[in-house]
Design a protein around this motif. Structure first.
Motif, short mmCIF file in Angstrom:
data_model
loop_
_atom_site.label_atom_id
_atom_site.label_comp_id
_atom_site.label_asym_id
_atom_site.label_seq_id
_atom_site.Cartn_x
_atom_site.Cartn_y
_atom_site.Cartn_z
N ALA A 72 5.03 14.18 -90.54
CA ALA A 72 6.00 15.16 -91.05
C ALA A 72 6.45 16.12 -89.95
N THR A 73 5.50 16.64 -89.16
CA THR A 73 5.83 17.58 -88.09
C THR A 73 5.02 17.24 -86.85
N TYR A 74 5.67 17.38 -85.71
CA TYR A 74 5.00 17.16 -84.42
C TYR A 74 4.80 18.52 -83.77
N PRO A 75 3.58 18.82 -83.33
CA PRO A 75 3.30 20.16 -82.79
C PRO A 75 3.92 20.38 -81.41
N LEU A 76 4.24 21.63 -81.12
CA LEU A 76 4.72 22.00 -79.81
C LEU A 76 3.62 21.81 -78.78
N VAL A 77 4.02 21.55 -77.54
CA VAL A 77 3.08 21.38 -76.44
C VAL A 77 3.28 22.52 -75.46
N ASN A 78 2.16 23.16 -75.06
CA ASN A 78 2.21 24.25 -74.10
C ASN A 78 1.15 23.98 -73.03
N ASN A 127 -1.45 20.56 -77.20
CA ASN A 127 -0.79 20.88 -78.47
C ASN A 127 -1.27 22.23 -78.95
N ILE A 128 -0.35 23.02 -79.53
CA ILE A 128 -0.75 24.35 -79.99
C ILE A 128 -0.95 24.42 -81.50
N LEU A 129 -0.58 23.35 -82.22
CA LEU A 129 -0.80 23.25 -83.66
C LEU A 129 -1.20 21.82 -83.99
N PRO A 130 -1.86 21.59 -85.12
CA PRO A 130 -2.19 20.22 -85.51
C PRO A 130 -0.94 19.44 -85.91
N ILE A 161 -1.17 10.59 -78.32
CA ILE A 161 -0.29 9.69 -77.57
C ILE A 161 0.86 9.25 -78.45
N GLY A 162 2.07 9.41 -77.93
CA GLY A 162 3.29 9.07 -78.66
C GLY A 162 3.83 10.27 -79.40
N THR A 163 5.11 10.20 -79.70
CA THR A 163 5.79 11.24 -80.48
C THR A 163 6.65 10.55 -81.53
N PRO A 164 7.13 11.28 -82.53
CA PRO A 164 8.01 10.63 -83.50
C PRO A 164 9.26 10.02 -82.86
N ALA A 190 0.91 12.42 -72.29
CA ALA A 190 0.24 12.70 -73.57
C ALA A 190 -0.61 13.96 -73.45
N PRO A 191 -0.41 14.92 -74.35
CA PRO A 191 -1.15 16.19 -74.28
C PRO A 191 -2.56 16.11 -74.83
N ILE A 192 -3.37 17.07 -74.41
CA ILE A 192 -4.69 17.27 -75.01
C ILE A 192 -4.49 17.74 -76.45
#
Length: 158
Positions: A28-34, A38-41, A116-119, A153-155
């Motif tokens: 449903a939602t992909y978290p922002l990366v900083n 990732n800063i949110l699940p 790993i991967g994004t929508p 791919a972010p942590i």
């Protein structure tokens, strides 16, 4: 941001412990990366769920090769492994997952996770059956999740 290379960690074993995967349509939602994290699940659809993956010990491998073209640098994340066995359940699963888009949550030997991967750039699943030539070898499926993406791919700290 450019800076000093980090010091070598005291404990830094290779290899991966496990992975979960989710169909892209269940996201449903992909978290922002900083700063590479990732800063949110990750948010799932109402009936979306993570599925448990399995690979024989020491066959789960992840690489992320950069490639540059006229549009800049992009990355080629590739997760491979071996799923032992040959049954109707194996056949059905491999056939239903073939060429489908997924996001993968990979856990390394230290317990750290990467998403790993994004929508918009999901991993595409493929597999190959090998019945093996010798009785001492295992028959089963070599599988891979692969994509092209603009970001490493972010942590995933959750």
């Amino acid at each position: 941001m450019i800076g000093n290379f980090p010091n070598k960690p005291l404990y830094n074993p290779g290899g991966y412990r496990s992975f979960l995967f989710v169909p892209r349509n269940d996201v449903a939602t992909y978290p922002l990366v900083n700063n590479g994290s990732n800063i949110l699940p990750l948010g799932l659809q109402q009936f979306g769920a993570w599925y448990n993956g399995y690979a024989t010990y020491e066959t789960l491998q992840y690489t992320e090769e950069p490639e540059t073209n006229e549009h800049g640098t992009f990355y080629k994340p590739l997760l491979t492994g071996f799923l032992p066995g040959d049954s109707a359940q194996h056949i059905s699963l491999m056939q239903n997952m073939e060429q489908q888009p997924f996001l993968v949550l990979l856990t390394d030997a230290r317990g750290f996770k990467r998403l790993i991967g994004t929508p918009s750039n999901p991993l595409i699943f493929t597999s190959k059956f090998d019945g093996s030539l010798t009785r001492s070898a295992a028959k089963g499926y070599t599988f891979q999740f692969a994509a092209n993406t603009h970001d490493i791919a972010p942590i995933y700290p959750f």
